[in-house]
Scaffold this active site. Structure first.
Site, PDB file in Angstrom:
ATOM      1  CE  LYS A   1     -36.996 102.887  13.769  1.00 53.37           C
ATOM      2  NZ  LYS A   1     -37.716 102.118  12.757  1.00 53.37           N
TER       3      LYS A   1
ATOM      4  CD  GLU B   1     -24.551 109.240   6.565  1.00 53.98           C
ATOM      5  OE1 GLU B   1     -24.883 108.673   7.639  1.00 53.98           O
ATOM      6  OE2 GLU B   1     -24.481 108.635   5.480  1.00 53.98           O
TER       7      GLU B   1
ATOM      8  N   GLY C   1     -38.397 104.693   9.434  1.00 50.51           N
ATOM      9  CA  GLY C   1     -37.858 106.035   9.193  1.00 50.51           C
ATOM     10  C   GLY C   1     -38.609 106.776   8.102  1.00 50.51           C
ATOM     11  NE  ARG C   2     -39.128 102.319   3.532  1.00 54.56           N
ATOM     12  CZ  ARG C   2     -38.314 101.487   4.161  1.00 54.56           C
ATOM     13  NH1 ARG C   2     -37.273 101.957   4.817  1.00 54.56           N
ATOM     14  NH2 ARG C   2     -38.522 100.186   4.146  1.00 54.56           N
TER      15      ARG C   2
ATOM     16  CD  GLU D   1     -34.553 103.530   3.131  1.00 50.71           C
ATOM     17  OE1 GLU D   1     -33.405 103.973   2.958  1.00 50.71           O
ATOM     18  OE2 GLU D   1     -35.265 103.901   4.087  1.00 50.71           O
TER      19      GLU D   1
ATOM     20  CG  HIS E   1     -39.679 124.878 -20.282  1.00 46.72           C
ATOM     21  ND1 HIS E   1     -39.854 125.448 -21.523  1.00 46.72           N
ATOM     22  CD2 HIS E   1     -40.819 125.117 -19.591  1.00 46.72           C
ATOM     23  CE1 HIS E   1     -41.038 126.044 -21.567  1.00 46.72           C
ATOM     24  NE2 HIS E   1     -41.647 125.844 -20.407  1.00 46.72           N
TER      25      HIS E   1
ATOM     26  CE  LYS F   1     -27.081 103.223   6.997  1.00 46.44           C
ATOM     27  NZ  LYS F   1     -28.096 102.930   7.999  1.00 46.44           N
TER      28      LYS F   1
HETATM   29  O1  F6P Z   1     -30.005 104.662   5.426  1.00 44.73           O
HETATM   30  C1  F6P Z   1     -31.216 104.122   5.723  1.00 44.73           C
HETATM   31  C2  F6P Z   1     -31.879 104.684   6.924  1.00 44.73           C
HETATM   32  O2  F6P Z   1     -31.894 103.722   7.911  1.00 44.73           O
HETATM   33  C3  F6P Z   1     -33.285 105.153   6.587  1.00 44.73           C
HETATM   34  O3  F6P Z   1     -34.191 104.130   6.520  1.00 44.73           O
HETATM   35  C4  F6P Z   1     -33.530 106.139   7.666  1.00 44.73           C
HETATM   36  O4  F6P Z   1     -34.626 106.961   7.370  1.00 44.73           O
HETATM   37  C5  F6P Z   1     -32.206 106.861   7.665  1.00 44.73           C
HETATM   38  O5  F6P Z   1     -31.253 105.849   7.438  1.00 44.73           O
HETATM   39  C6  F6P Z   1     -31.884 107.624   8.917  1.00 44.73           C
HETATM   40  O6  F6P Z   1     -31.879 106.796  10.032  1.00 44.73           O
HETATM   41  P1  F6P Z   1     -31.934 107.378  11.502  1.00 44.73           P
HETATM   42  O7  F6P Z   1     -33.217 108.112  11.667  1.00 44.73           O
HETATM   43  O8  F6P Z   1     -31.829 106.187  12.401  1.00 44.73           O
HETATM   44  O9  F6P Z   1     -30.760 108.308  11.686  1.00 44.73           O
END
Ligand code: F6P
Length: 550
Positions: free
Chosen positions: A211, A217, A273-274, A359, A390, A514
């Site tokens: 987003k 990452e 995002g979620r 979240e 199990h 972060k």
């Molecule tokens: O770490 C939190 C967050 O902002 C989430 O809410 C989001 O889904 C994820 O990181 C990834 O964010 P992006 O889509 O901006 O890379």
């Protein structure tokens, strides 16, 4: 009463009424509730679209439910719901509208943000995604060397990974089996390595899903993926255009990364995002299942949106599920909530819900920034049910904790299983029904003794029962049913956040980690003296460098 004239949740008479009711109910017994009302098994049921939702095995009476609805009315859950659907900026800390429901609005709907109808933009992107998906699926879109694309690798994290990864798994039976799909999220290089090691770069498409397009990452993995591609294809930079597309709200960053914005699929800041996998973030899924199936999934979402928007409180499933969660969370001190799908295809469903729920509702200040004096979101956990039986079910059955659980199952296995494997489905579902029965009604000492169990083992073999569960049953796991399930949980989470008076749509809590990671990295790589490291972390960093051979 707070300074702004609003009554704190736990000061409300409706809250006090629930506290009192809880005391009066005392050790309410499911056995007794069922004995008192033989019709309970069919009357404590809601049908929403294809979902049959049985809430009879809950520690509630009609009065409990009425009191919980009173609390929802007093906290104006439906008022906030309507504000959300209208596009008001109910995400107050980020000053944003919350409009994932617009992602599945019909073409002719009008949903305005700042006076602009967002629906045409939503459908323009869906159409662009559909066109692209068709070109990949048909082989019309080829890679840099002219080979057709056989592998699709989604690179993203959090909401930009969990949704498409979960839905791809859920709808595997509907996917193009001649294409390979992989989902890379972890910044641990092993994730990308394992995803790519057997793939041919000439046949591989990367979908960079972010987003913000600033998530470290994702940008790191995307950069490594580009190197892998260019190394494999002889270093010609123009290859990127045929092998990289982006899903983002941030065109500037996408261009800066080197992806042509013509290959970007847009979404908007009013999609959290979620809550995003039914937006452009679902491109990998659309390629996998095809645009028609994707639209069926959106129809499923929309069906539950409409239900949530219009059903009266007594028959409103997200409201009910949200309130039941509040009942245990706030009046029984339950700390967690298990989601237990009896479907291998839903193996990633609970992990997806963890982000959606935790979240969203992992907050400890109210919408005005004041500390809340009541419990908010639970720990959500679980894996497919039979495996859990199990492993950790022992604790649910005989441990000391109250763990409300959702059981999700289907009447029919997917068609492609074939007769022999399909026959296993009844055994799977026998377990499904047996577990909720055992959890609810247990086994009394008398019943244990009647089986001839020696007295010294009776206590060990007694099941207290009285463990509350919701059973969600559908005919089969179709794209539409998946959409219905996800929307059900999205709105359940909404209801709970509304009652707790928290902002369910921000996530400031993930920011500190972060920032600190960025600060610590030079200490690891260069041994830099990073100011502000506490004694423990400093020693750990030193040991890490030593072990790393630096
Ligand atoms: O770490 C939190 C967050 O902002 C989430 O809410 C989001 O889904 C994820 O990181 C990834 O964010 P992006 O889509 O901006 O890379």
């Amino acid at each position: 009463m707070n300074a702004d004239g609003r009554t704190g949740l736990n000061q409300m008479p409706e809250w006090s009424a629930l506290v009192k009711h809880r005391e009066e109910l005392g050790e309410v017994e499911l056995r007794e509730l069922f004995a008192a009302d033989p019709g309970r098994g069919t009357s404590y049921v809601l049908r929403v679209g294809d979902l049959y939702i049985d809430y009879s095995k809950h520690l509630v009476t009609d009065r409990t439910l009425a009191l919980l609805r009173d609390l929802a009315a007093a906290t104006d859950v439906f008022g906030l719901r309507d504000a959300m659907f209208r596009g008001e900026k109910i995400n107050t800390t980020e000053r944003r509208a919350v409009l994932h429901t617009a992602l599945r609005a019909p073409r002719d709907a009008v949903v305005e943000v700042d006076g602009e109808n967002v629906v045409p933009g939503v459908h323009a992107v869906l159409d662009k995604m559909a066109d692209f998906s068709r070109r990949i699926r048909s082989g019309e879109w080829t890679g840099h060397t002219g080979k057709r694309i056989r592998n699709v690798v989604n690179v993203g994290i959090g909401g930009s990974d969990l949704g498409p990864a979960m839905a791809y798994e859920a709808l595997r039976a509907y996917t193009a089996r001649d294409l390979t799909f992989r989902f890379v999220s972890n910044v641990d290089g092993a994730d990308l390595h394992e995803a790519l090691r057997d793939l041919d770069p000439a046949e591989t498409l990367f979908i960079i899903a972010s987003k913000t397009f600033t998530t470290i990452e994702t940008v790191t993995n995307a950069t490594s993926a580009r190197s892998w591609l260019l190394n494999g294809l002889g270093g010609d930079e123009s290859a990127v255009a045929k092998h990289f597309v982006a899903l983002s709200t941030n065109a500037e960053k996408v261009a800066a990364f080197g992806i042509d914005t013509a290959n970007m699929f847009e979404f908007w800041d009013w999609v959290g995002g979620r809550y995003s996998y039914d937006s452009a973030i679902g491109l990998s899924l659309m390629i996998a299942i095809g645009p028609e199936r994707f639209r069926e999934m959106l129809d499923g979402f929309r069906l539950v949106d409409e239900h949530f928007r219009t059903a009266p409180a007594e028959a409103n499933a997200p409201l009910l599920l949200g309130l039941l969660g509040i009942w245990y969370n706030n009046f029984f001190d339950a700390q967690s909530h298990a989601v237990l799908p009896y479907s291998h295809y839903l193996s990633k469903f609970t992990a997806y819900l963890q982000q959606l729920d935790m979240e969203s509702n992992g907050k400890s200040v109210d919408r005005d920034g004041r500390p809340v004096a009541w419990q908010t979101g639970p720990v959500v956990w679980g894996t497919p049910g039979t495996n859990g039986q199990h492993a950790y079910y022992q604790l649910i059955h005989q441990g000391t904790k109250l763990i409300p659980a959702d059981f999700i199952g289907f009447a029919r296995p997917v068609a492609e299983l074939g007769d022999e494997l399909a026959a296993q489905h009844d055994l799977l579902m026998a377990n499904f029904f047996a577990q909720t029965q055992a959890l609810a009604f247990g086994k009394t000492p008398e019943e244990v003794r009647a089986e001839g169990v020696p007295e010294e083992l009776v206590a060990h073999k007694t099941f207290r029962g009285n463990h509350p569960t919701t059973t969600i049953l559908a005919k089969e796991l179709t794209p539409s049913v998946l959409g219905q399930l996800v929307a059900l949980y999205e709105h359940k989470v909404f209801v709970q956040g509304a009652v707790w008076n928290i902002d369910s749509f921000d996530q400031w809590g993930v920011e500190l980690g972060k920032v600190l990671a960025k600060r610590i990295e030079p200490a690891l790589t260069e041994g830099a003296d990073v100011p502000g490291l506490d004694a423990s972390t400093k020693a750990l960093v030193g040991t890490y460098r030593e072990l790393r051979g630096r």
